[in-house]
Scaffold this motif. Sequence first.
Motif, PDB file in Angstrom:
ATOM      1  N   SER A  66       0.855  -1.190   0.000  1.00 49.08           N
ATOM      2  CA  SER A  66       0.000   0.000   0.000  1.00 49.08           C
ATOM      3  C   SER A  66       0.886   1.233   0.000  1.00 49.08           C
ATOM      4  O   SER A  66       2.009   1.198   0.531  1.00 49.08           O
ATOM      5  N   PRO A  67       0.428   2.338  -0.590  1.00 48.73           N
ATOM      6  CA  PRO A  67       1.213   3.584  -0.549  1.00 48.73           C
ATOM      7  C   PRO A  67       1.460   4.073   0.883  1.00 48.73           C
ATOM      8  O   PRO A  67       2.367   4.882   1.125  1.00 48.73           O
ATOM      9  N   THR A  68       0.666   3.577   1.825  1.00 45.10           N
ATOM     10  CA  THR A  68       0.820   4.009   3.230  1.00 45.10           C
ATOM     11  C   THR A  68       1.848   3.172   3.976  1.00 45.10           C
ATOM     12  O   THR A  68       2.122   3.431   5.148  1.00 45.10           O
ATOM     13  N   LYS A  69       2.411   2.128   3.300  1.00 44.37           N
ATOM     14  CA  LYS A  69       3.371   1.249   3.972  1.00 44.37           C
ATOM     15  C   LYS A  69       4.709   1.262   3.248  1.00 44.37           C
ATOM     16  O   LYS A  69       4.759   1.234   2.016  1.00 44.37           O
ATOM     17  N   ASN A  70       5.780   1.288   4.022  1.00 41.75           N
ATOM     18  CA  ASN A  70       7.127   1.199   3.457  1.00 41.75           C
ATOM     19  C   ASN A  70       7.594  -0.249   3.580  1.00 41.75           C
ATOM     20  O   ASN A  70       7.812  -0.750   4.689  1.00 41.75           O
ATOM     21  N   ILE A  71       7.711  -0.936   2.437  1.00 44.82           N
ATOM     22  CA  ILE A  71       8.094  -2.345   2.428  1.00 44.82           C
ATOM     23  C   ILE A  71       9.476  -2.492   1.797  1.00 44.82           C
ATOM     24  O   ILE A  71       9.723  -1.982   0.695  1.00 44.82           O
ATOM     25  N   PHE A  78      18.263  -1.497   6.961  1.00 45.07           N
ATOM     26  CA  PHE A  78      16.808  -1.367   6.817  1.00 45.07           C
ATOM     27  C   PHE A  78      16.189  -0.640   8.005  1.00 45.07           C
ATOM     28  O   PHE A  78      15.241   0.129   7.849  1.00 45.07           O
ATOM     29  N   LEU A  79      16.721  -0.901   9.190  1.00 46.31           N
ATOM     30  CA  LEU A  79      16.137  -0.302  10.397  1.00 46.31           C
ATOM     31  C   LEU A  79      16.260   1.219  10.395  1.00 46.31           C
ATOM     32  O   LEU A  79      15.550   1.901  11.130  1.00 46.31           O
ATOM     33  N   ARG A  80      17.182   1.760   9.571  1.00 46.06           N
ATOM     34  CA  ARG A  80      17.325   3.219   9.448  1.00 46.06           C
ATOM     35  C   ARG A  80      16.529   3.762   8.267  1.00 46.06           C
ATOM     36  O   ARG A  80      16.623   4.941   7.943  1.00 46.06           O
ATOM     37  N   GLN A  81      15.748   2.867   7.606  1.00 44.33           N
ATOM     38  CA  GLN A  81      14.960   3.270   6.437  1.00 44.33           C
ATOM     39  C   GLN A  81      13.477   3.449   6.769  1.00 44.33           C
ATOM     40  O   GLN A  81      12.651   3.517   5.864  1.00 44.33           O
ATOM     41  N   ASP A  82      13.145   3.490   8.050  1.00 41.86           N
ATOM     42  CA  ASP A  82      11.761   3.680   8.503  1.00 41.86           C
ATOM     43  C   ASP A  82      10.811   2.667   7.852  1.00 41.86           C
ATOM     44  O   ASP A  82       9.807   3.037   7.247  1.00 41.86           O
ATOM     45  N   PRO A  83      11.107   1.356   7.986  1.00 38.79           N
ATOM     46  CA  PRO A  83      10.239   0.357   7.333  1.00 38.79           C
ATOM     47  C   PRO A  83       9.011   0.012   8.176  1.00 38.79           C
ATOM     48  O   PRO A  83       9.023   0.129   9.400  1.00 38.79           O
ATOM     49  N   ASP A  84       7.960  -0.416   7.502  1.00 36.83           N
ATOM     50  CA  ASP A  84       6.793  -0.987   8.179  1.00 36.83           C
ATOM     51  C   ASP A  84       6.845  -2.512   8.098  1.00 36.83           C
ATOM     52  O   ASP A  84       6.524  -3.207   9.059  1.00 36.83           O
ATOM     53  N   ILE A  85       7.232  -3.005   6.912  1.00 37.13           N
ATOM     54  CA  ILE A  85       7.286  -4.457   6.677  1.00 37.13           C
ATOM     55  C   ILE A  85       8.636  -4.794   6.050  1.00 37.13           C
ATOM     56  O   ILE A  85       9.095  -4.105   5.133  1.00 37.13           O
ATOM     57  N   THR A 102      10.378  -4.476  17.859  1.00 36.63           N
ATOM     58  CA  THR A 102      10.390  -3.005  17.892  1.00 36.63           C
ATOM     59  C   THR A 102       9.399  -2.394  16.912  1.00 36.63           C
ATOM     60  O   THR A 102       9.594  -1.265  16.442  1.00 36.63           O
ATOM     61  N   GLY A 103       8.335  -3.149  16.576  1.00 36.07           N
ATOM     62  CA  GLY A 103       7.240  -2.558  15.829  1.00 36.07           C
ATOM     63  C   GLY A 103       7.226  -2.795  14.337  1.00 36.07           C
ATOM     64  O   GLY A 103       6.606  -2.019  13.602  1.00 36.07           O
ATOM     65  N   HIS A 104       7.928  -3.835  13.843  1.00 40.99           N
ATOM     66  CA  HIS A 104       7.937  -4.132  12.409  1.00 40.99           C
ATOM     67  C   HIS A 104       7.359  -5.526  12.158  1.00 40.99           C
ATOM     68  O   HIS A 104       7.539  -6.432  12.976  1.00 40.99           O
ATOM     69  N   LEU A 105       6.689  -5.688  11.015  1.00 44.81           N
ATOM     70  CA  LEU A 105       6.255  -7.016  10.589  1.00 44.81           C
ATOM     71  C   LEU A 105       7.376  -7.593   9.732  1.00 44.81           C
ATOM     72  O   LEU A 105       7.762  -7.006   8.720  1.00 44.81           O
ATOM     73  N   VAL A 106       7.913  -8.747  10.155  1.00 41.84           N
ATOM     74  CA  VAL A 106       9.043  -9.368   9.455  1.00 41.84           C
ATOM     75  C   VAL A 106       8.603 -10.722   8.893  1.00 41.84           C
ATOM     76  O   VAL A 106       8.061 -11.565   9.621  1.00 41.84           O
TER      77      VAL A 106
END
Length: 577
Positions: free
Chosen positions: A358-363, A397-404, A425-429
Amino acid sequence: MLNKDKYLKLGELLVKEGLITEAQLEQAVSTQRQEGGRLGETLIKLGMVKEDQMVAVLGKQLNVPYFSFVTGMLKPAMDQGLERLIPHDFAMKNSVLPLSRTLRSLTVAMSDPLDLILIDNLGRLTNCEINPVIATKSDIVKAIDGFYGKSAMLKQAVEASYDVPVAEFASESAAVEGAADQELSLDKLVARAEEAPVVKLVDLIIRQAIDERASDIHIEPFKDKISLRYRIDGKLYEIPPPARHLHLPIISRIKILSKLDIAEKRLPQDGAFLVRIGEKPIDIRVSTIPTIYGEKVAMRLLDRSQVVLDLNQLGFDLKQLELMRKSIITPYGLMFLTGPTGSGKTTTLYAILNEIKSPTKNIVTIEDPVEYKLEGINQVQVKPEIGLTFAAALRSFLRQDPDIMLVGEVRDLETSQICIRSALTGHLVLSTLHTNDAPTAISRLMDIGVEPYMIASSLISVIAQRLVRKLCPDCKEAYEPSAAELKNIKLKAELIYRAKGCAACNNTGHKGRMCISEIMVINEEIKSLISQKVPLQQIREAAKANGMQTLYESALKKVEEGSTSLEDALLVTLGAE
């Protein structure tokens, strides 16, 4: 017995069969008088009757057998030299196909068995008495392509390869090197008959594999021969191989296409190239290894247009999809897909990403290699030679503000620890492991060195999967299994299906593959058991009590539905129960 329908006019017979009305017949006759041509062609053009209906009725009128491509009847007999009796050009020009020969009688499929001049020409050409059967023109064209087309061309090229003298090695290799392209186009294959035999042969091997839906090509040297095999729907099939002395030129051609070092024969090499058929691109990954008889080549064919990235079409049942979707909409946590190499894990992961992107998620993904390019997702290729490992990429990746985050595979303690920290720490992996079933993933992580409490606090679900061959829907046959077949097996269905084979599935009895799976959801009870380091069997029993459908149960369900055979289901889940 006299067939009275033979003496009815075609239009009257169509009315008698209820395929058209008197009014439609009058309209068609009127149109035919204005535009010319045959009545049958006019009726088809006006959409009043279908081509196969017309031909079936015409066959009835003339008392000539009607043959259809779908039923497999338009399959010429092999090893009778029929392709030499009626050449390809003549067959295409006149829409005729030789089917079989008995002494001086030749059975030929024709779209117009009333064409006496053509029948006479066929008799003169073949020196045989012609026994016509009727088929639609479109079916005959398809059958001609299958008989004279790529497979026949490959067969001829293979036979010709035995006539290429060993002394021509140098000239062949030179021709091969001169023919290297940035991108291999197979569209004008037939027109390139004058190219170097090895170039043509390699092109045909690849084209035939694509036509037969192969996922892999294996070219293996032995003492006195080459082995050529295609993997189709997970099973390897032997193909007539080229001459042994052409092994080196064939390997050289493939290496040049893949941008590999043709002089290096002692070390394994990996490469890739792109094949294009029309507008359809196909990625081919190449791997070479040195064996005692020379280099073996394995080519993996990735046809992006054939890959279904839709969870609904992969084979998961509704309950499994519901469990999976609950996991992938979780804002954070760790989710594993497990199974052996080639079990469809990567395809399922891509289908999951395709559903949740989704455009709202950074994958972001880190893969080795990147198999399919997905729009809207940041994909990174592992490059260990410059220090870009799974662990190094994950730290960035952790410095790239990821969601997934998707990690191609967890191979070591460092990678697994970063995945778990990311999940906490709040990411879906999402990632993969090589284990036989879902519960074993927990013991595998512990074996790597991950602490049980870390697993319990981060893991949300584990999906184990396999691929089973789908029975061809056109020819699968129902039967009642014997008591011996059902030993210790409980099936709800009295009748199940098995493979038969037809023209539609190239006589394999199978067409495509689908997932069978088990999904272990990590609830509070299982978390507690993981933290207590209980035996794996106890975790497995708790997961079953929680409603987990095992791989074995999933496979038997596909058998009951008629999607796969009992033999395939048991073969794939051997040891899973």
